[in-house]
Design an enzyme around this catalytic site. Structure first.
Site, PDB file in Angstrom:
ATOM      1  N   GLU A 288      35.419  35.256   5.854  1.00  0.00           N
ATOM      2  CA  GLU A 288      34.879  34.074   6.410  1.00  0.00           C
ATOM      3  C   GLU A 288      36.325  33.511   6.485  1.00  0.00           C
ATOM      4  O   GLU A 288      36.636  32.353   6.163  1.00  0.00           O
ATOM      5  CB  GLU A 288      34.226  33.048   5.487  1.00  0.00           C
ATOM      6  CG  GLU A 288      32.903  33.618   5.215  1.00  0.00           C
ATOM      7  CD  GLU A 288      32.299  32.776   3.766  1.00  0.00           C
ATOM      8  OE1 GLU A 288      32.917  31.915   3.268  1.00  0.00           O
ATOM      9  OE2 GLU A 288      31.101  33.007   3.352  1.00  0.00           O
ATOM     10  N   PRO A 289      37.270  33.973   7.475  1.00  0.00           N
ATOM     11  CA  PRO A 289      38.689  33.418   7.464  1.00  0.00           C
ATOM     12  C   PRO A 289      38.708  32.180   8.479  1.00  0.00           C
ATOM     13  O   PRO A 289      37.861  32.305   9.545  1.00  0.00           O
ATOM     14  CB  PRO A 289      39.594  34.598   7.938  1.00  0.00           C
ATOM     15  CG  PRO A 289      38.550  35.507   8.799  1.00  0.00           C
ATOM     16  CD  PRO A 289      37.231  35.253   7.806  1.00  0.00           C
ATOM     17  N   GLY A 290      39.331  31.270   8.120  1.00  0.00           N
ATOM     18  CA  GLY A 290      39.486  30.071   9.202  1.00  0.00           C
ATOM     19  C   GLY A 290      40.998  29.812   9.343  1.00  0.00           C
ATOM     20  O   GLY A 290      41.263  30.329  10.515  1.00  0.00           O
ATOM     21  N   ARG A 327      46.674  16.256   8.018  1.00  0.00           N
ATOM     22  CA  ARG A 327      47.066  17.053   6.543  1.00  0.00           C
ATOM     23  C   ARG A 327      48.099  16.290   5.727  1.00  0.00           C
ATOM     24  O   ARG A 327      47.833  16.282   4.588  1.00  0.00           O
ATOM     25  CB  ARG A 327      47.171  18.493   7.019  1.00  0.00           C
ATOM     26  CG  ARG A 327      45.856  19.109   7.791  1.00  0.00           C
ATOM     27  CD  ARG A 327      46.176  20.616   7.939  1.00  0.00           C
ATOM     28  NE  ARG A 327      46.436  21.275   6.673  1.00  0.00           N
ATOM     29  CZ  ARG A 327      47.480  21.727   6.348  1.00  0.00           C
ATOM     30  NH1 ARG A 327      48.654  21.538   6.819  1.00  0.00           N
ATOM     31  NH2 ARG A 327      47.508  22.424   4.948  1.00  0.00           N
ATOM     32  N   TYR A 331      46.755  15.699   2.214  1.00  0.00           N
ATOM     33  CA  TYR A 331      47.071  16.709   1.051  1.00  0.00           C
ATOM     34  C   TYR A 331      48.626  16.715   0.755  1.00  0.00           C
ATOM     35  O   TYR A 331      49.150  17.706   0.422  1.00  0.00           O
ATOM     36  CB  TYR A 331      46.609  18.089   1.681  1.00  0.00           C
ATOM     37  CG  TYR A 331      45.389  18.550   2.090  1.00  0.00           C
ATOM     38  CD1 TYR A 331      44.236  18.498   1.457  1.00  0.00           C
ATOM     39  CD2 TYR A 331      45.483  18.804   3.399  1.00  0.00           C
ATOM     40  CE1 TYR A 331      42.996  18.688   1.967  1.00  0.00           C
ATOM     41  CE2 TYR A 331      44.134  19.150   4.105  1.00  0.00           C
ATOM     42  CZ  TYR A 331      43.022  19.071   3.351  1.00  0.00           C
ATOM     43  OH  TYR A 331      41.919  19.307   3.875  1.00  0.00           O
ATOM     44  N   CYS A 358      48.407   1.722  11.051  1.00  0.00           N
ATOM     45  CA  CYS A 358      48.649   0.786  10.282  1.00  0.00           C
ATOM     46  C   CYS A 358      48.350   1.235   8.714  1.00  0.00           C
ATOM     47  O   CYS A 358      47.537   0.660   7.978  1.00  0.00           O
ATOM     48  CB  CYS A 358      48.236  -0.579  10.562  1.00  0.00           C
ATOM     49  SG  CYS A 358      48.560  -1.039  12.101  1.00  0.00           S
ATOM     50  N   GLU A 359      49.081   2.184   8.132  1.00  0.00           N
ATOM     51  CA  GLU A 359      48.792   2.898   6.860  1.00  0.00           C
ATOM     52  C   GLU A 359      50.467   3.152   6.489  1.00  0.00           C
ATOM     53  O   GLU A 359      50.805   4.038   7.135  1.00  0.00           O
ATOM     54  CB  GLU A 359      48.067   4.099   6.939  1.00  0.00           C
ATOM     55  CG  GLU A 359      46.495   3.511   7.189  1.00  0.00           C
ATOM     56  CD  GLU A 359      45.636   3.077   6.017  1.00  0.00           C
ATOM     57  OE1 GLU A 359      46.145   2.918   5.022  1.00  0.00           O
ATOM     58  OE2 GLU A 359      44.592   2.703   6.415  1.00  0.00           O
ATOM     59  N   TYR A 386      42.676  22.910  11.019  1.00  0.00           N
ATOM     60  CA  TYR A 386      42.165  21.374  10.271  1.00  0.00           C
ATOM     61  C   TYR A 386      43.189  20.371  10.768  1.00  0.00           C
ATOM     62  O   TYR A 386      43.614  19.517   9.896  1.00  0.00           O
ATOM     63  CB  TYR A 386      42.657  21.693   8.914  1.00  0.00           C
ATOM     64  CG  TYR A 386      41.815  22.775   7.918  1.00  0.00           C
ATOM     65  CD1 TYR A 386      40.288  22.689   8.069  1.00  0.00           C
ATOM     66  CD2 TYR A 386      42.393  24.090   7.865  1.00  0.00           C
ATOM     67  CE1 TYR A 386      39.658  23.727   7.359  1.00  0.00           C
ATOM     68  CE2 TYR A 386      41.461  25.149   7.280  1.00  0.00           C
ATOM     69  CZ  TYR A 386      40.116  24.823   7.094  1.00  0.00           C
ATOM     70  OH  TYR A 386      39.226  25.827   6.785  1.00  0.00           O
TER      71      TYR A 386
HETATM   72  C1  LIG Z   1      36.640  26.281   4.696  1.00  0.00           C
HETATM   73  C2  LIG Z   1      36.188  27.545   4.127  1.00  0.00           C
HETATM   74  C3  LIG Z   1      36.307  28.629   4.726  1.00  0.00           C
HETATM   75  C4  LIG Z   1      37.647  29.044   5.216  1.00  0.00           C
HETATM   76  O1  LIG Z   1      38.671  28.718   4.575  1.00  0.00           O
HETATM   77  P1  LIG Z   1      40.273  29.050   5.194  1.00  0.00           P
HETATM   78  O2  LIG Z   1      41.135  28.536   4.096  1.00  0.00           O
HETATM   79  O3  LIG Z   1      40.184  28.215   6.370  1.00  0.00           O
HETATM   80  O4  LIG Z   1      40.344  30.719   5.568  1.00  0.00           O
HETATM   81  C5  LIG Z   1      35.456  29.795   4.472  1.00  0.00           C
HETATM   82  N1  LIG Z   1      34.499  29.695   3.350  1.00  0.00           N
HETATM   83  C6  LIG Z   1      34.022  28.547   2.998  1.00  0.00           C
HETATM   84  C7  LIG Z   1      32.814  28.557   2.260  1.00  0.00           C
HETATM   85  C8  LIG Z   1      34.768  27.469   3.393  1.00  0.00           C
HETATM   86  O5  LIG Z   1      34.340  26.181   2.997  1.00  0.00           O
END
Ligand SMILES: *Cc1c(COP(=O)(O)O)cnc(C)c1O
Length: 428
Positions: A288-290, A327, A331, A358-359, A386
């Site tokens: 599940e790469p994002g 971000r 963070y 305004c922060e 993100y």
């Molecule tokens: C956010 C998320 C991802 C992706 O994370 P990345 O750091 O963007 O790769 C994969 N799986 C789950 C369950 C997530 O919440």
């Protein structure tokens, strides 16, 4: 050669200076900024496809499904690009499901993560025929079972997210696989939860999953999580529950400030070797790469509105803000900020780069040496993940436009939001 050209920028080679001006693939960003205005997100399609190809190489020859975690960047044009390249998707809401189906995703290649799925979202996903629910608690198992059985004989495909309790060595807000956070089922409870899931008539156990955090820049946490997960797979299968797929989540980091995460293909060669050594090489692998598929593909172009010398600090006030780039405020994240014109004239001063919101938390970068004048254009790098997907309308600011570049072709993925767009849902 100037210093900027000597050090590769995040997003290279598709984001780089050519003829003194910053380009995304073959398009100069100043031209795109003139055409579309600022703040403006610009993405390199080739960077995204190359990042995907690295995972595909690493998993070549395996039964594998790459599910892009679409919360990183959920613009329809980005989703379409990945759908056409054969990706599945990891979603976390009914809204994301509707969005990804609109982009042309195959429902069977969609998996649904998240700790707070509602009954309505479960129904929507069952009706669509998604591939798997990644269930995050025992209570959720019960509800999903009941929702599935609203149609007699229907079974929801499930995987339980287990919490391997490994430290991904990242920011606490984006670390998800430790004992003290809200995600997943504790390692010690996992076997009992699987026994229960297997006994529920509305569920079909298909896999197991984990996701240990985000912006991970070392291989070690993945290897630890893999070992911990395989221990559980052994225990669960010893009870006669077959796990058809193993989902290792996402989390691989990108380059924000000279970070050097492992390459996806090298990391997967290492993980697969361990998987084979432990006798699980025949299982379907889901990931599940994002961030790592999109983060370094994007920049946010912003105009310098004012420079403001101060007693302790100088401020460079730009037209992008925390509503566009949340971000840093959320963070304390670092994004490199570079001028669109490589050979900036004048002397560099040290600035905090801040937005108009305004922060005091509305800053984009702190203590940056920049030679800037009002009207100059800057690029905030590593802005493909993100950023736009977290953008808001705070201060009634319209959300930015987004452009995808592929070679010398550009596509406007999203027009700049108008004030009418914002007022439409409200009434007096
Ligand atoms: C956010 C998320 C991802 C992706 O994370 P990345 O750091 O963007 O790769 C994969 N799986 C789950 C369950 C997530 O919440």
């Amino acid at each position: 050669m100037s210093r900027a050209a000597a050090t590769a920028l995040p997003g290279h080679p598709h984001i780089a200076y050519a003829d003194g001006s910053l380009h995304v693939e073959q398009r100069a960003l100043d031209g795109l900024a003139r055409e579309h205005g600022t703040p403006l997100f610009v993405y390199s399609a080739q960077w995204m496809l190359d990042a995907l190809a690295a995972y595909q190489r690493g998993l070549a020859g395996r039964d594998a499904l790459i599910c892009y975690a679409m919360k990183a960047n959920s613009s329809l044009g980005v989703l379409r690009l990945f759908a056409q390249a054969g990706c599945g998707f990891d979603i976390v809401s009914g809204g994301e499901l509707a969005r990804v189906l609109a982009a042309g995703a195959e429902p069977a290649r969609v998996i649904f993560s998240g700790v707070g799925k509602t009954r309505a979202e479960m129904r929507q996903a069952l009706d669509a025929g998604i591939g798997c629910f990644n269930v995050e608690s025992e209570a959720e198992l019960e509800v999903l079972n009941a929702v599935a059985l609203e149609q007699p004989g229907r079974r929801a495909p499930v995987s339980v997210r287990i919490n391997p309790n490994v430290d991904p060595k990242t920011h606490p807000y984006i670390s998800t696989g430790l004992k003290g956070n809200k995600f997943g089922v504790a390692h010690d409870r996992a076997a009992a939860v699987y026994r229960h899931a297997a006994a529920l008539p509305g569920l079909q156990v298909v896999g197991i999953d984990c996701h240990i955090g985000s912006q991970i820049t070392e291989a070690a946490p993945y290897l630890d999580a893999l070992e911990r997960m395989l221990d559980l797979v052994q225990a669960i299968e010893a009870e006669g529950i077959r796990l058809h797929h193993l989902d290792f989540g996402g989390g691989l980091g990108i380059d924000y400030n000279g970070d050097t995460p492992p390459a996806a293909d090298a990391l997967w060669r290492e993980l697969l070797a361990r998987l084979d050594a432990r006798g699980f090489g025949d299982r379907r692998i889901v990931i599940e790469p994002g961030r790592s598929l999109v983060g370094n593909a994007g920049v946010c172009v912003t105009e310098v509105l004012y420079t403001k010398p101060g007693e302790e600090k100088n401020f460079c006030i730009v037209d992008a803000a925390m509503n566009d780039l949340p971000r840093p405020a959320m963070y304390q994240a670092f994004h490199r900020i570079v001028p669109l014109r490589e050979a900036a004239e004048g002397q560099a001063l040290r600035y905090d780069v801040v937005g108009p919101v305004c922060e005091s938390g509305d800053w984009i970068g702190r203590d940056r040496d920049l030679a800037v004048r009002e009207g100059d254009l800057l690029a905030v790098l590593s802005a493909g993940a993100y950023c736009m997907s977290m953008a808001s309308n705070y201060n009634t600011r319209p959300r930015a436009a987004e452009v995808l570049v592929h070679g010398d072709r550009t596509t406007l993925l999203r027009r700049r939001e108008t004030i009418e767009d914002q007022l439409r849902a409200e009434q007096l």
